[in-house]
Design a protein around this motif. Structure first.
Motif, PDB file in Angstrom:
ATOM      1  N   ALA A 143       0.850  -1.204   0.000  1.00  0.00           N
ATOM      2  CA  ALA A 143       0.000   0.000   0.000  1.00  0.00           C
ATOM      3  C   ALA A 143       0.885   1.252   0.000  1.00  0.00           C
ATOM      4  O   ALA A 143       0.648   2.189  -0.769  1.00  0.00           O
ATOM      5  N   ARG A 144       1.907   1.263   0.846  1.00  0.00           N
ATOM      6  CA  ARG A 144       2.765   2.464   0.922  1.00  0.00           C
ATOM      7  C   ARG A 144       3.490   2.686  -0.402  1.00  0.00           C
ATOM      8  O   ARG A 144       3.592   3.823  -0.882  1.00  0.00           O
ATOM      9  N   GLU A 182       3.309   5.842  -3.017  1.00  0.00           N
ATOM     10  CA  GLU A 182       4.555   6.507  -3.432  1.00  0.00           C
ATOM     11  C   GLU A 182       4.626   6.595  -4.961  1.00  0.00           C
ATOM     12  O   GLU A 182       4.960   7.632  -5.519  1.00  0.00           O
ATOM     13  N   ALA A 183       4.259   5.486  -5.628  1.00  0.00           N
ATOM     14  CA  ALA A 183       4.301   5.459  -7.097  1.00  0.00           C
ATOM     15  C   ALA A 183       3.311   6.464  -7.689  1.00  0.00           C
ATOM     16  O   ALA A 183       3.490   6.939  -8.800  1.00  0.00           O
ATOM     17  N   GLY A 232       2.875   9.285  -6.287  1.00  0.00           N
ATOM     18  CA  GLY A 232       3.365  10.597  -5.844  1.00  0.00           C
ATOM     19  C   GLY A 232       2.557  11.121  -4.661  1.00  0.00           C
ATOM     20  O   GLY A 232       2.484  12.325  -4.438  1.00  0.00           O
ATOM     21  N   LEU A 233       1.949  10.225  -3.879  1.00  0.00           N
ATOM     22  CA  LEU A 233       1.139  10.648  -2.728  1.00  0.00           C
ATOM     23  C   LEU A 233       1.829  10.238  -1.434  1.00  0.00           C
ATOM     24  O   LEU A 233       2.511   9.211  -1.384  1.00  0.00           O
ATOM     25  N   SER A 234       1.616  11.003  -0.389  1.00  0.00           N
ATOM     26  CA  SER A 234       2.226  10.620   0.893  1.00  0.00           C
ATOM     27  C   SER A 234       1.150  10.274   1.919  1.00  0.00           C
ATOM     28  O   SER A 234       1.215  10.668   3.064  1.00  0.00           O
ATOM     29  N   GLN A 235       0.129   9.577   1.475  1.00  0.00           N
ATOM     30  CA  GLN A 235      -0.975   9.156   2.353  1.00  0.00           C
ATOM     31  C   GLN A 235      -0.543   8.001   3.244  1.00  0.00           C
ATOM     32  O   GLN A 235       0.305   7.219   2.865  1.00  0.00           O
ATOM     33  N   GLU A 236      -1.182   7.851   4.403  1.00  0.00           N
ATOM     34  CA  GLU A 236      -0.983   6.668   5.258  1.00  0.00           C
ATOM     35  C   GLU A 236      -2.302   5.901   5.326  1.00  0.00           C
ATOM     36  O   GLU A 236      -3.367   6.512   5.520  1.00  0.00           O
ATOM     37  N   PRO A 237      -2.262   4.592   5.143  1.00  0.00           N
ATOM     38  CA  PRO A 237      -3.503   3.807   5.253  1.00  0.00           C
ATOM     39  C   PRO A 237      -4.070   3.855   6.672  1.00  0.00           C
ATOM     40  O   PRO A 237      -3.336   4.077   7.635  1.00  0.00           O
ATOM     41  N   ALA A 245       0.675   0.873 -10.731  1.00  0.00           N
ATOM     42  CA  ALA A 245       0.290   2.267 -10.445  1.00  0.00           C
ATOM     43  C   ALA A 245       0.281   3.083 -11.740  1.00  0.00           C
ATOM     44  O   ALA A 245      -0.635   3.881 -11.977  1.00  0.00           O
ATOM     45  N   ARG A 246       1.293   2.828 -12.592  1.00  0.00           N
ATOM     46  CA  ARG A 246       1.371   3.583 -13.855  1.00  0.00           C
ATOM     47  C   ARG A 246       0.126   3.322 -14.715  1.00  0.00           C
ATOM     48  O   ARG A 246      -0.412   4.208 -15.348  1.00  0.00           O
TER      49      ARG A 246
END
Ligand SMILES: NC(=O)c1ccc[n+]([C@@H]2O[C@H](COP(=O)([O-])OP(=O)(O)OC[C@H]3O[C@@H](n4cnc5c(N)ncnc54)[C@H](O)[C@@H]3O)[C@@H](O)[C@H]2O)c1
Length: 362
Positions: free
Chosen positions: A280-281, A285-286, A288-293, A334-335
């Protein structure tokens, strides 16, 4: 075995593909189309308008039959009318959590569906190579962290895993009772089963799977909720098992392919195992997000925590090896979702890149 070998084998071959409307089935349909095969699909209809099969205009790529694996007569009739050279059996109720809600549907589709297919093949009086897809969850999982070889005892806690383990027993029984290698001249059938690990890739919009859950959360601008963040799974890009199925079908065909008629694990190398949280992390990242589950453990429905496969038998038998690392599989996935390109184009790009990668590693 490279693209040219596969094109030589599949070009003009008649392929009966069950589960063609599903996530893996739609990718396999596209691969078979690229290789020049003539495909007849047999499945239930797609469940979501966005499903990859719809995005690929799958009906243009095959003769599509919408029918149930539990309908033995219809299946027999559709299979025999097509006279296939190769059968790939992917159709299944493939969700662990749904299997707790619908155990009888799951056993019906996965166990009897497999028996119906094998039984129909008894009436085919010509050579057919059949690749039946089960799962890494067929093993009695003691969660000790050892990677299961194909000889490990079969078992299953949840109805999905149990149904797939039972399907393996059905397959082995049909192989020994009706399609025994010693009597190949009489039946002309080669039967292979493949136990694949968790796949990720573009175009999966199913319920209760990590990547589709992540994609939905990103689109809705919400954090994803993880139930089993520390579960370890043998993740691999969807093209890895699908190309392995194709390679094995080519190897296992005809009398010289008889020695391949057995069960194979297909999964990543040990260094590419990842927890759900790690995947998930990396996926965020792929993007370009810095979210945390958000972690919300669900204790009500049992799911295995540790699941690893020993992939050495397939490697030794066919020379196959994973072409993508887990990091690459996550980035490719992700791409796919991040790209605005039409699905047929982005799938074709990834298929070409995948075969280039195989070529480079031979
Ligand atoms: N996705 C994974 O991570 C994974 C891992 C290991 C094994 N597998 C196996 O690979 C195969 C394909 O998985 P998927 O991810 O594409 O699943 P999916 O749910 O996307 O597709 C399942 C397919 O089976 C068909 N189907 C379901 N029940 C049916 C029935 N009763 N009659 C006819 N068709 C029926 C559906 O219509 C669909 O075409 C399954 O056998 C699954 O168990 C999947």
């Amino acid at each position: 075995m490279n693209l040219t070998d596969l094109q030589q084998f599949f070009s003009g071959k008649r392929v009966f593909l069950t589960g063609h409307t599903g996530f893996k089935g739609a990718w396999l349909l596209l691969l078979l189309h690229h290789l020049g095969a003539e495909v007849k699909g047999y499945s239930l209809p797609t469940e979501h308008p966005e499903d990859l099969y719809n995005q690929l205009n799958g009906d243009q790529l095959c003769q599509s039959v919408e029918a149930d694996m539990r309908d033995a007569d219809r299946l027999r009739q559709e299979l025999l009318a097509f006279r296939p050279d190769v059968v790939f059996h992917l159709a299944a109720q493939a969700f662990v959590r749904r299997s707790y809600r619908q155990p009888l549907d799951t056993f019906g589709a996965n166990v009897m569906g497999t028996a119906h297919l094998l039984d129909a093949l008894r009436e085919a009086e010509y050579p057919v190579t059949t690749i039946l897809i089960t799962t890494d969850k067929v093993y009695e999982n003691d969660e000790r962290g050892t990677a299961f070889p194909e000889t490990a005892p079969l078992g299953g806690y949840d109805p999905y895993s149990a149904s797939k383990a039972a399907a393996e027993i059905v397959i082995d029984s049909y192989r020994r009772s009706f399609f025994h290698p010693d009597r190949y001249d009489q039946h002309q059938k080669n039967i292979v089963s493949m136990r694949a690990g968790n796949v990720i890739g573009g175009g999966d919009f199913s319920e209760d799977r990590l990547v589709p859950d992540l994609v939905r959360a990103i689109r809705n601008n919400e954090p994803v909720v993880l139930r089993n963040p520390q579960s370890v799974r043998p993740w691999q890009h969807v093209l890895e098992p699908l190309v392995a199925y194709l390679i094995l079908a080519a190897h296992a065909s005809g009398p010289s392919g008889l020695r391949y008629g057995t069960a194979y694990n297909i999964g990543p190398d040990r260094q590419d195992e990842r927890t759900v949280l790690q995947v998930a992390r990396q996926f965020y990242e792929a993007f370009g997000l810095s979210q945390e589950p958000i972690i919300q453990p669900d204790e009500t429905l049992h799911e295995a925590q540790l699941l690893m496969l020993d992939n050495s038998k397939l490697k030794t038998a066919t020379g196959w090896k994973p072409a993508l690392t887990a990091d690459e599989a996550i980035r490719w996935t992700a791409r796919w979702y991040a790209s605005a390109m039409p699905a047929p184009e982005k799938c074709a790009l990834q298929i070409n890149a995948y075969f280039d990668r195989i070529e480079a590693t031979i």
